[in-house]
Each structure stands twice: as C-alpha cells, then as structure tokens.
Write an enzyme that holds these catalytic residues in place. Structure first.
Site, PDB file in Angstrom:
ATOM      1  N   LYS A  80      48.484 -30.591   7.482  1.00  0.00           N
ATOM      2  CA  LYS A  80      47.761 -30.988   8.694  1.00  0.00           C
ATOM      3  C   LYS A  80      47.775 -29.835   9.691  1.00  0.00           C
ATOM      4  O   LYS A  80      46.783 -29.530  10.353  1.00  0.00           O
ATOM      5  CB  LYS A  80      48.391 -32.251   9.302  1.00  0.00           C
ATOM      6  CG  LYS A  80      47.614 -32.853  10.470  1.00  0.00           C
ATOM      7  CD  LYS A  80      47.941 -32.239  11.816  1.00  0.00           C
ATOM      8  CE  LYS A  80      47.137 -32.877  12.931  1.00  0.00           C
ATOM      9  NZ  LYS A  80      47.330 -32.208  14.223  1.00  0.00           N
ATOM     10  N   GLU A  89      43.306 -30.234  20.574  1.00  0.00           N
ATOM     11  CA  GLU A  89      44.779 -30.275  20.525  1.00  0.00           C
ATOM     12  C   GLU A  89      45.390 -29.028  21.163  1.00  0.00           C
ATOM     13  O   GLU A  89      45.028 -27.893  20.806  1.00  0.00           O
ATOM     14  CB  GLU A  89      45.244 -30.406  19.068  1.00  0.00           C
ATOM     15  CG  GLU A  89      46.754 -30.603  18.978  1.00  0.00           C
ATOM     16  CD  GLU A  89      47.269 -30.914  17.573  1.00  0.00           C
ATOM     17  OE1 GLU A  89      46.450 -31.158  16.670  1.00  0.00           O
ATOM     18  OE2 GLU A  89      48.503 -30.894  17.409  1.00  0.00           O
ATOM     19  N   ASP A 125      30.976 -28.381   8.117  1.00  0.00           N
ATOM     20  CA  ASP A 125      31.360 -29.770   7.852  1.00  0.00           C
ATOM     21  C   ASP A 125      32.886 -29.867   7.702  1.00  0.00           C
ATOM     22  O   ASP A 125      33.439 -29.518   6.653  1.00  0.00           O
ATOM     23  CB  ASP A 125      30.632 -30.217   6.572  1.00  0.00           C
ATOM     24  CG  ASP A 125      30.810 -31.687   6.271  1.00  0.00           C
ATOM     25  OD1 ASP A 125      31.841 -32.258   6.657  1.00  0.00           O
ATOM     26  OD2 ASP A 125      29.923 -32.265   5.625  1.00  0.00           O
ATOM     27  N   HIS A 141      54.887 -26.800  22.697  1.00  0.00           N
ATOM     28  CA  HIS A 141      53.840 -27.751  23.071  1.00  0.00           C
ATOM     29  C   HIS A 141      53.941 -28.160  24.536  1.00  0.00           C
ATOM     30  O   HIS A 141      52.989 -28.660  25.119  1.00  0.00           O
ATOM     31  CB  HIS A 141      54.001 -29.043  22.245  1.00  0.00           C
ATOM     32  CG  HIS A 141      53.241 -29.036  20.954  1.00  0.00           C
ATOM     33  ND1 HIS A 141      51.903 -29.298  20.895  1.00  0.00           N
ATOM     34  CD2 HIS A 141      53.623 -28.814  19.682  1.00  0.00           C
ATOM     35  CE1 HIS A 141      51.500 -29.235  19.630  1.00  0.00           C
ATOM     36  NE2 HIS A 141      52.533 -28.931  18.875  1.00  0.00           N
TER      37      HIS A 141
HETATM   38  P1  NAD Z   1      20.601 -26.862   3.723  1.00  0.00           P
HETATM   39  O1  NAD Z   1      19.981 -27.638   2.630  1.00  0.00           O
HETATM   40  O2  NAD Z   1      20.198 -27.206   5.109  1.00  0.00           O
HETATM   41  O3  NAD Z   1      20.353 -25.303   3.489  1.00  0.00           O
HETATM   42  C1  NAD Z   1      20.558 -24.692   2.257  1.00  0.00           C
HETATM   43  C2  NAD Z   1      19.280 -24.103   1.771  1.00  0.00           C
HETATM   44  O4  NAD Z   1      18.910 -22.986   2.597  1.00  0.00           O
HETATM   45  C3  NAD Z   1      19.385 -23.535   0.384  1.00  0.00           C
HETATM   46  O5  NAD Z   1      19.223 -24.562  -0.571  1.00  0.00           O
HETATM   47  C4  NAD Z   1      18.283 -22.492   0.361  1.00  0.00           C
HETATM   48  O6  NAD Z   1      17.054 -23.079  -0.024  1.00  0.00           O
HETATM   49  C5  NAD Z   1      18.162 -22.073   1.835  1.00  0.00           C
HETATM   50  N1  NAD Z   1      18.677 -20.699   2.125  1.00  0.00           N
HETATM   51  C6  NAD Z   1      18.117 -19.823   2.985  1.00  0.00           C
HETATM   52  N2  NAD Z   1      18.830 -18.695   3.053  1.00  0.00           N
HETATM   53  C7  NAD Z   1      19.874 -18.816   2.212  1.00  0.00           C
HETATM   54  C8  NAD Z   1      20.976 -17.970   1.852  1.00  0.00           C
HETATM   55  N3  NAD Z   1      21.164 -16.745   2.371  1.00  0.00           N
HETATM   56  N4  NAD Z   1      21.895 -18.448   0.976  1.00  0.00           N
HETATM   57  C9  NAD Z   1      21.761 -19.684   0.451  1.00  0.00           C
HETATM   58  N5  NAD Z   1      20.738 -20.510   0.753  1.00  0.00           N
HETATM   59  C10 NAD Z   1      19.785 -20.098   1.627  1.00  0.00           C
HETATM   60  O7  NAD Z   1      22.191 -26.929   3.701  1.00  0.00           O
HETATM   61  P2  NAD Z   1      23.266 -27.074   2.569  1.00  0.00           P
HETATM   62  O8  NAD Z   1      24.203 -25.933   2.742  1.00  0.00           O
HETATM   63  O9  NAD Z   1      22.667 -27.261   1.212  1.00  0.00           O
HETATM   64  O10 NAD Z   1      23.973 -28.439   2.983  1.00  0.00           O
HETATM   65  C11 NAD Z   1      24.898 -28.475   4.016  1.00  0.00           C
HETATM   66  C12 NAD Z   1      24.837 -29.798   4.741  1.00  0.00           C
HETATM   67  O11 NAD Z   1      24.988 -30.877   3.825  1.00  0.00           O
HETATM   68  C13 NAD Z   1      25.927 -29.959   5.761  1.00  0.00           C
HETATM   69  O12 NAD Z   1      25.351 -30.376   6.969  1.00  0.00           O
HETATM   70  C14 NAD Z   1      26.795 -31.083   5.188  1.00  0.00           C
HETATM   71  O13 NAD Z   1      27.397 -31.820   6.228  1.00  0.00           O
HETATM   72  C15 NAD Z   1      25.800 -31.900   4.419  1.00  0.00           C
HETATM   73  N6  NAD Z   1      26.277 -32.782   3.342  1.00  0.00           N
HETATM   74  C16 NAD Z   1      27.564 -32.763   2.890  1.00  0.00           C
HETATM   75  C17 NAD Z   1      27.944 -33.623   1.864  1.00  0.00           C
HETATM   76  C18 NAD Z   1      29.365 -33.551   1.349  1.00  0.00           C
HETATM   77  O14 NAD Z   1      30.098 -32.623   1.675  1.00  0.00           O
HETATM   78  N7  NAD Z   1      29.811 -34.497   0.525  1.00  0.00           N
HETATM   79  C19 NAD Z   1      27.017 -34.485   1.292  1.00  0.00           C
HETATM   80  C20 NAD Z   1      25.705 -34.457   1.774  1.00  0.00           C
HETATM   81  C21 NAD Z   1      25.333 -33.607   2.793  1.00  0.00           C
END
Ligand code: NAD
Length: 429
Positions: free
Chosen positions: A264, A86, A280, A378
C-alpha cells in the site's frame, strides 16, 4: 431513521446539464448554496470536459498536486508531479531520493509494452485439440487483430503472439485465448479489447464453443517496470538502519498481513503519479496486487538486500500499464502539464519513472518504521488536518497544529480545546 420521501429513481438524470443535476442533488441531500457552489467550481478542469469524461457529472473533486524533488532516474534529473490527498507521501519520495542522489539515483528497465487480452470459450467438446486449432491459425489471428488498429500499427505496435490455456473451472474446462499485443505509448485497454471482440466469433467457429468474456487482463506481466537504487550507509544513518529496513522487507516477504501495508505504501507513490498523469489508477493497482500474489502467497513488490560492500540495495518490479495516449491522459490539461513536467515522451519512460517512485516511497516508509516510527514524520501535516477538522481556519491551522505537535498528542478533542483557547485569547486581547 429511514427517509422514505426521497427517491434515487431519477428519470433522465443523464440527459440533464451538470447544473440541473446539481440542483436535483442539492434538493435531495439538502445542500446549501455554498456547498453547491463549491461542487460546481471545477477549478482547472473545464466543466464541459468533465461532463464528457464520465457520466452524470455535477462538479469535480480536486486533489492536491505536489512535486517530489531530488529524483534522478537513469542519469537524468526529473521532477515528479504527484496527485494525492495523503500527507507525507510527497515528502517521503523527496527524502528517499535525496539519500541515494549522490550514489547515482535510480536505474530502471522495462520488460516491454505488451498487453494481454483474454477470450473465454466454454462448452468446447475437445478443449485440448481446440487449443491446437487456435494456435495453428496464428497468422490469420494476426491479420484480424492488426486490422482493428492501423494507427497502432503505424506506431510500431500490434499483434505479437497468441497463447491458449485450458483452465479447470467449476463449470468444467474453459478455453482461454490470450492475445499478446504491443500497445506502445497507449495503456492499450481499448486497443486490445477491440481485437478480442473482433476475434471472438472466429474462436467460436474454430472451437465449436460459446464465447463469453473478451477483455484485457490487468495482470500486465509482459509490461513489467523495474527500478533499482543503492543507498550508502553514511546517507541512511548506518548499519542499524540498513538492517532494520532489510528486516522490514523480510517481514513483508513472509507475511501477507504486513505485505498488504508494505505494498500500500508503494502504491502511495505509484498511484499519485498515475493519477497526476491521467492514467488508470485501478488498472495499475489491480496489476500490482495480482503480481504480488503470483507465487500463490501475497508478498512484497520490492526487495531489500545488502551489497557486497555493505550498502543497502533496493529493487522493485511490477506491472505498469500506463500510457501517454488515450483516456484522461490526452484530454485532461493537468495531466498534459504533468507529463511535460516529467519530460517523458514515451509510455516506457513514464512507467520506469513510476517504478522508481514506488521504490523511493517504500524505502522512506521502511526507514521510518524501522527507526522513529511512522507517526513522527506524519505528525506535522497530520496535525494540520486535525486542526482543520477541529474548525481551525487561516492562520489558526498552523498555530493549533504547532501546539499539537509540541505536546506530542495529535487529537481532535485537544485541537478543539487549543482552538477555543486561541479564539478566547484573541477575543480577550
Ligand atoms: P485509447 O483507445 O483512447 O487510445 C489508444 C489508441 O490510440 C491506439 O489503439 C491507437 O489507435 C492510438 N494511438 C495513437 N498514437 C499512438 C501511439 N504512439 N502508441 C499507441 N497507440 C497510439 O486508449 P487505450 O490506451 O487503448 O485505453 C485506455 C483507457 O481504457 C483508459 O482510460 C482506461 O481507464 C480504459 N479501460 C481500462 C480497462 C481496464 O483496465 N480493465 C477496461 C476498459 C477501459
């Protein structure tokens, strides 16, 4: 006319290579070779990586990445990468930040990095007593949850608390357990979902009920990012502008129709940084809008007031579930480069900067609306888009856009006429 010769039932599509899938799609949609080649040009995203990030990949969709300048956040200057399609979004942040830079820029804070996972139990005979049974097992719950993620634990995160609510639902009382988990530098969805799934059979056993949903809540109201700035009167153009901005905020606070557009605009800035860092966008947007409706009436995520000495004071507070670890953030090289540009080393710092960007965006939008109107700002970029829609290419885009802006009428039919004149003139010359 409905085309009954084409079928979207394509067996084994997911097993094919991106090139094979693109061939199938090209045949289905009648894409020419040039369109197919453009789709398969994935630019700065490796095709193999794209194919691992999501399903059924045929190519990539590139979005411009702009840099917002002038931002000072908690005393430190920072350049903001923004991925957005945008026009005016990046410029709005630059302008707002310039007008509060000398007054110190933005100060920010964060409530913490706690996420909530929900476990839904139904058919519980004694939900209020069951609630107490769950709460009484806090230490056991902590062991189960922390056992799911030793890596998170090693970074100082993990289970923090359990809460249980008895909801009145259309199908009777529902027992909803909340796991409060510190996910540190991760957004945390996968982390807390695993904990909720691990705990679910225990909840079922303790309550005698059936467990259905086990997933995080995107209303991340234990992970609130906050930002504040003061815009001096001499920077923004005087009292009338200040009062117009405050009145615009009052309008949004009083009216959901206005608040939706107001927020928005905030998300124009927020989502652009969230996307640029591979986070996300939908998670952050869902959290922001749910938070904006927490009183029962959807309202503004920002507040504008007048300070004791007459300056404009703006503040924002919204859930900000973003991370540096996991998802596309870690995998996408552009996201990694954007984090490097931002200079952030913690998810908290990233969240706080994004809140400041949302506030900056909102300030600019309200200022434009309360003064010259949004279309003037714009106009220049919008005119270029319209020129391109009319078929202008290369140098023609700027030349056609300039005429549209000069005439104060940015319309595609006029752009087409201007383009025709231009080409006719060039042909005749
Ligand atoms: P992930 O599971 O890929 O990574 C998180 C993991 O990384 C932690 O559980 C930990 O084991 C590890 N880690 C390593 N270094 C760390 C640090 N410094 N701090 C914390 N953890 C560390 O990712 P996530 O963050 O658990 O999930 C994010 C993803 O989930 C996004 O891609 C999102 O789109 C997706 N997602 C979103 C939804 C929703 O928002 N409703 C639902 C499902 C999945």
């Amino acid at each position: 006319m409905i085309d009954t010769t084409r079928s979207s039932r394509i067996s084994g599509f997911h097993k094919k290579s991106p090139a094979e899938r693109l061939g199938i799609v090209s045949d289905f949609a009648g894409l020419d070779a040039a369109a197919a080649a453009r789709l398969s040009d994935t630019g700065n995203l490796d095709l193999g990586l794209a194919d691992r990030l999501v399903e059924n990949v045929i190519g990539s969709m590139n979005i411009p990445l702009g840099i917002a300048t002038n931002m000072r956040v908690d005393g430190e200057d920072v350049l903001i990468p923004m991925a957005t399609e945008e026009s005016s979004v990046v410029a709005a942040v630059c302008n707002a930040a310039r007008q509060c830079y000398d007054a110190g820029g933005f100060t920010t804070s964060m409530s913490g990095t706690l996420m909530i996972a929900q476990i839904q139990a139904v058919d519980v005979a004694d939900p209020h007593a069951a609630r107490l049974r769950i709460l009484g097992r806090r230490e056991e719950i902590k062991v189960i949850c922390d056992g799911c993620d030793p890596v998170l634990l090693s970074f100082g995160g993990g289970f923090r608390d359990v809460e249980v609510r008895v909801l009145d639902s259309q199908s009777g009382p529902m027992l909803v357990t909340h796991l409060i988990v510190d996910t540190r530098d991760a957004m945390g969805a996968n982390a807390v979902n695993s904990m909720a799934e691990a705990l679910a059979p225990h909840i079922s056993a303790w309550t005698g009920g059936r467990v259905y949903l086990r997933i995080l809540s995107n209303l991340a109201d234990r992970r609130l990012a906050r930002a504040h700035a003061v815009w001096p009167l001499d920077q923004i153009g005087g009292e009338a502008v200040r009062d117009g901005i405050v009145s615009a905020y009052h309008f949004a606070a009083a009216d959901p129709y206005r608040a939706a557009t107001h927020n928005k605009g905030i998300m124009n800035g927020v989502s652009a940084v969230v996307l640029a860092t591979g986070n996300d966008t939908r998670a952050v947007e869902a959290g922001a809008h749910a938070f904006a409706a927490r009183s029962g009436q959807y309202g503004s995520l920002t507040r504008f007031e007048v300070t004791a000495d007459g300056q404009l004071s703006g503040s924002i507070e919204l859930p900000m579930a973003v991370g540096l670890i996991g998802g596309a953030t870690k995998a996408h090289p552009t996201a990694q480069a954007c984090l490097k540009i931002l200079g952030v080393t913690s998810a908290e710092r990233l969240a706080r900067i994004i809140a400041a960007v949302g506030l900056a965006q909102n300030f600019s939008a309200l200022k434009a609306l309360a003064t010259t109107g949004i279309q003037k700002g714009h106009m220049a970029l919008h005119a270029q888009n319209i020129a391109m829609m009319a078929g202008a290419v290369g140098d023609e885009i700027d030349r056609v856009a300039a005429v549209l802006v000069e005439r104060g009428s940015v319309r595609q039919d006029i752009a087409q006429a201007v383009l025709q004149d231009l080409r006719g003139g060039a042909a005749g010359a």
